[in-house]
Design an enzyme around this catalytic site. Structure first.
Site, PDB file in Angstrom:
ATOM      1  CG  ASP A  13      49.719  73.476  78.187  1.00 33.89           C
ATOM      2  OD1 ASP A  13      49.085  73.462  77.112  1.00 33.89           O
ATOM      3  OD2 ASP A  13      50.394  74.442  78.572  1.00 33.89           O
ATOM      4  CG  ASP A  15      53.091  75.972  73.108  1.00 29.12           C
ATOM      5  OD1 ASP A  15      54.195  75.793  72.578  1.00 29.12           O
ATOM      6  OD2 ASP A  15      52.011  75.810  72.510  1.00 29.12           O
ATOM      7  CG  ASP A 171      51.942  77.146  81.292  1.00 30.69           C
ATOM      8  OD1 ASP A 171      51.281  76.397  80.537  1.00 30.69           O
ATOM      9  OD2 ASP A 171      52.400  78.234  80.928  1.00 30.69           O
TER      10      ASP A 171
END
Length: 225
Positions: A13, A15, A171
Site C-alpha cells: 500500500d 499512504d 496498514d
C-alpha cells in the site's frame, strides 16, 4: 539462504505504509478550511483518517457535514492535495532500508494503492522510486479498487509472479481483506494510520509488524509453502 526465504515479490500500500503522506493531506485540508474561514486543524486530528481516503479526511476536517456535501467537496480536496503533492511527505523511517534489502535480494516490489493514478504516479520521481518500483496500480487503474482483490491480482500478473508467491503489506483493513481475496500472504503495517477503534489483530493478517526494518529479516515475513 535469506533471499530464498523472502517472498518472490512484495506489493505495498502507499499512504500509511510506504509513505507518510499525512502532512500533505493536512495542508490540503487546511487550505479548504481557510477558504471557509475555519481555523487550521492539527496533524494529530487528521492523521488517523488518512488511510480511509478523501471522504474520511473531509469528514474529519469538517465534522457534521452531510454526505451530499462531503461528496461534492471531494474534487476540491483532491485538487488541494494535488497542489501540495510531495511538498511535505516522506517515506516512513525504515522503508528505504527495507526496499534496499528487497532489491539486493533480487525481489521486485510494487505499489497497489487506492490513490488515483494522477496523484500516485507523480510521487514516484519525487521519492526517487520511478526506476525502482516494478509496478504501480492505482485506485482507478481498474474498475474496482481495494478491498476487491483484483488490483493485487493485476499487479501480480504484470510481475509474472503467482499471487501466493508474493506478499502484500498494508496498514488498513481493506488491504488485508484484498490480500485474503487474492490468496496473497499479508503483512499488517502497524506503523501506519489507524483510528482508535481499529483492531488490527482482528484483521487476521498473516503477520503484524511494528517497524519496517523488521522486514529486512526474512524470518519476519509470512512462512512460505
Amino acid at each position: 539462504m535469506m533471499a530464498a526465504r523472502l517472498p518472490d515479490a512484495v506489493l505495498f500500500d502507499l499512504d500509511g505504509t510506504l509513505l507518510d503522506s499525512a502532512p500533505d493531506m493536512l495542508a490540503a485540508a487546511n487550505a479548504m478550511r481557510a477558504r471557509r474561514q475555519t481555523a487550521p486543524m492539527l496533524l494529530a486530528e487528521l492523521r488517523p483518517h488518512v488511510s480511509k481516503g478523501a471522504r474520511a479526511m473531509i469528514s474529519a476536517a469538517f465534522p457534521g457535514i452531510d454526505e451530499a456535501t462531503r461528496e461534492a467537496w471531494v474534487p476540491e480536496f483532491l485538487a488541494s492535495y494535488q497542489a501540495e503533492l510531495g511538498r511535505h511527505c516522506s517515506a516512513f523511517e525504515g522503508i528505504e532500508p527495507l526496499l534496499s534489502t528487497l532489491e539486493a535480494a533480487g525481489r521486485p516490489w510494487g505499489i497497489v494503492t487506492n490513490k488515483p493514478e494522477f496523484l500516485a504516479i507523480p510521487l514516484m520521481p519525487m521519492l526517487g522510486w520511478q526506476e525502482r518500483c516494478a509496478v504501480l496500480v492505482g485506485g482507478d487503474t481498474l474498475p474496482v479498487r481495494k478491498p476487491d482483490p483484483a488490483p493485487l491480482l493485476h499487479a501480480a500478473r504484470i510481475l509474472g509472479i503467482e499471487p501466493e508467491r508474493c506478499a502484500y503489506v498494508g496498514d488498513d483493513e481493506r488491504d488485508i481483506v484484498a490480500a485474503h481475496g487474492a490468496g496473497m500472504p499479508s503483512v499488517v503495517a502497524l506503523w501506519g494510520y489507524r483510528l482508535s477503534t481499529d483492531d488490527p489483530f482482528a484483521w487476521r493478517g498473516d503477520v503484524l509488524v511494528e517497524d519496517p526494518r523488521q522486514l529486512c529479516e526474512a524470518a519476519a515475513w509470512p512462512a512460505r509453502n
